[in-house]
Design a protein around this motif. Structure first.
Motif, PDB file in Angstrom:
ATOM      1  N   TRP A  94       0.832  -1.201   0.000  1.00  9.66           N
ATOM      2  CA  TRP A  94       0.000   0.000   0.000  1.00  9.66           C
ATOM      3  C   TRP A  94       0.869   1.255   0.000  1.00  9.66           C
ATOM      4  O   TRP A  94       0.503   2.266  -0.616  1.00  9.66           O
ATOM      5  N   SER A  95       2.025   1.208   0.665  1.00  8.03           N
ATOM      6  CA  SER A  95       2.966   2.339   0.621  1.00  8.03           C
ATOM      7  C   SER A  95       3.448   2.564  -0.807  1.00  8.03           C
ATOM      8  O   SER A  95       3.539   3.705  -1.271  1.00  8.03           O
ATOM      9  N   HIS A  96       3.757   1.478  -1.494  1.00 10.31           N
ATOM     10  CA  HIS A  96       4.170   1.571  -2.893  1.00 10.31           C
ATOM     11  C   HIS A  96       3.040   2.162  -3.730  1.00 10.31           C
ATOM     12  O   HIS A  96       3.276   3.047  -4.570  1.00 10.31           O
ATOM     13  N   SER A 130       8.742  18.421 -12.785  1.00 10.59           N
ATOM     14  CA  SER A 130       9.614  17.363 -13.303  1.00 10.59           C
ATOM     15  C   SER A 130      10.560  16.849 -12.217  1.00 10.59           C
ATOM     16  O   SER A 130      10.775  15.643 -12.094  1.00 10.59           O
ATOM     17  N   VAL A 131      11.109  17.756 -11.426  1.00 10.37           N
ATOM     18  CA  VAL A 131      11.982  17.353 -10.318  1.00 10.37           C
ATOM     19  C   VAL A 131      11.163  16.592  -9.271  1.00 10.37           C
ATOM     20  O   VAL A 131      11.600  15.545  -8.774  1.00 10.37           O
ATOM     21  N   LEU A 132       9.973  17.088  -8.956  1.00  8.99           N
ATOM     22  CA  LEU A 132       9.107  16.404  -7.992  1.00  8.99           C
ATOM     23  C   LEU A 132       8.721  15.014  -8.508  1.00  8.99           C
ATOM     24  O   LEU A 132       8.677  14.053  -7.741  1.00  8.99           O
ATOM     25  N   GLY A 133       8.478  14.906  -9.809  1.00  8.06           N
ATOM     26  CA  GLY A 133       8.186  13.610 -10.406  1.00  8.06           C
ATOM     27  C   GLY A 133       9.334  12.641 -10.223  1.00  8.06           C
ATOM     28  O   GLY A 133       9.134  11.466  -9.913  1.00  8.06           O
ATOM     29  N   LEU A 134      10.552  13.132 -10.392  1.00  9.44           N
ATOM     30  CA  LEU A 134      11.724  12.279 -10.211  1.00  9.44           C
ATOM     31  C   LEU A 134      11.850  11.822  -8.755  1.00  9.44           C
ATOM     32  O   LEU A 134      12.218  10.675  -8.486  1.00  9.44           O
ATOM     33  N   VAL A 135      11.498  12.695  -7.823  1.00  7.95           N
ATOM     34  CA  VAL A 135      11.515  12.322  -6.400  1.00  7.95           C
ATOM     35  C   VAL A 135      10.520  11.178  -6.159  1.00  7.95           C
ATOM     36  O   VAL A 135      10.852  10.182  -5.497  1.00  7.95           O
ATOM     37  N   PHE A 136       9.326  11.294  -6.717  1.00  8.68           N
ATOM     38  CA  PHE A 136       8.331  10.234  -6.529  1.00  8.68           C
ATOM     39  C   PHE A 136       8.672   8.968  -7.296  1.00  8.68           C
ATOM     40  O   PHE A 136       8.307   7.869  -6.860  1.00  8.68           O
ATOM     41  N   VAL A 137       9.373   9.091  -8.416  1.00  9.43           N
ATOM     42  CA  VAL A 137       9.876   7.888  -9.103  1.00  9.43           C
ATOM     43  C   VAL A 137      10.804   7.126  -8.161  1.00  9.43           C
ATOM     44  O   VAL A 137      10.708   5.911  -8.023  1.00  9.43           O
ATOM     45  N   GLY A 138      11.699   7.851  -7.507  1.00  9.62           N
ATOM     46  CA  GLY A 138      12.618   7.210  -6.562  1.00  9.62           C
ATOM     47  C   GLY A 138      11.895   6.579  -5.391  1.00  9.62           C
ATOM     48  O   GLY A 138      12.197   5.450  -4.991  1.00  9.62           O
ATOM     49  N   LEU A 139      10.917   7.275  -4.844  1.00 16.73           N
ATOM     50  CA  LEU A 139      10.176   6.765  -3.689  1.00 16.73           C
ATOM     51  C   LEU A 139       9.349   5.538  -4.062  1.00 16.73           C
ATOM     52  O   LEU A 139       9.398   4.510  -3.376  1.00 16.73           O
ATOM     53  N   ALA A 140       8.596   5.625  -5.145  1.00 21.11           N
ATOM     54  CA  ALA A 140       7.778   4.485  -5.574  1.00 21.11           C
ATOM     55  C   ALA A 140       8.670   3.317  -5.993  1.00 21.11           C
ATOM     56  O   ALA A 140       8.368   2.158  -5.697  1.00 21.11           O
TER      57      ALA A 140
END
Length: 160
Positions: A94-96, A130-140
């Motif tokens: 669920w976190s993912h 775009s930077v925020l998207g990259l942060v969420f790519v890393g987190l997910a």
């Protein structure tokens, strides 16, 4: 770091139920939004550096296709989450899912902003998204990697 499999709520291998010839569809699809989020950030940086309108068009296309492929990956991931009882019983999947939905929201907003505003959307808000998207790519991706590598979710057979 080795983990005691008797303590693992996923112990016993949780195989994918949404697959083609044994290959999980979600795992195959997530590579596209990851690459396209990175490409959108690259296009924004090149536009910032060069002011070439070509990179505005590149950012529009990469953000749009990133969102579309993200929706496809989300649909297959949601099906996996809901169809396999062993997956949905723990908090980690669920976190993912939450991190992935945040990513999808950010890249959707990024694409929508570019559709409405054109070149004026890129700096500063398009670049920020775009930077925020990259942060969420890393987190997910980190949460998804834990599911695959630590808990063997979607992996046939055991490495033990």
């Amino acid at each position: 770091m080795s983990q005691d499999r008797t303590q693992d709520p996923f112990a016993g291998n949780v195989a994918s139920s949404v697959h083609v010839a044994g290959h999980p569809i979600h795992v195959m699809l997530v590579t596209f939004p990851i690459a396209l989020v990175c490409a959108t950030l690259g296009a924004d940086l090149f536009y910032w550096w060069s002011a070439d309108p070509f990179f505005v068009r590149v950012g529009l296309w990469t953000s749009g296709w990133g969102f579309a492929m993200g929706v496809a990956a989300a649909a297959s991931g949601t099906a996996e989450l809901l169809l396999v009882r062993g997956i949905r019983r723990s908090a980690e999947p669920w976190s993912h899912a939450v991190a992935a939905m945040m990513l999808l929201s950010v890249i959707g907003a990024n694409w929508g902003l570019r559709l409405l505003e054109g070149a004026s959307a890129v700096l500063p808000w398009g670049l920020f998204l775009s930077v925020l998207g990259l942060v969420f790519v890393g987190l997910a991706g980190w949460h998804g990697g834990k599911l695959v590598f630590e808990h063997q979710i979607g992996v046939e057979g055991s490495k033990d």
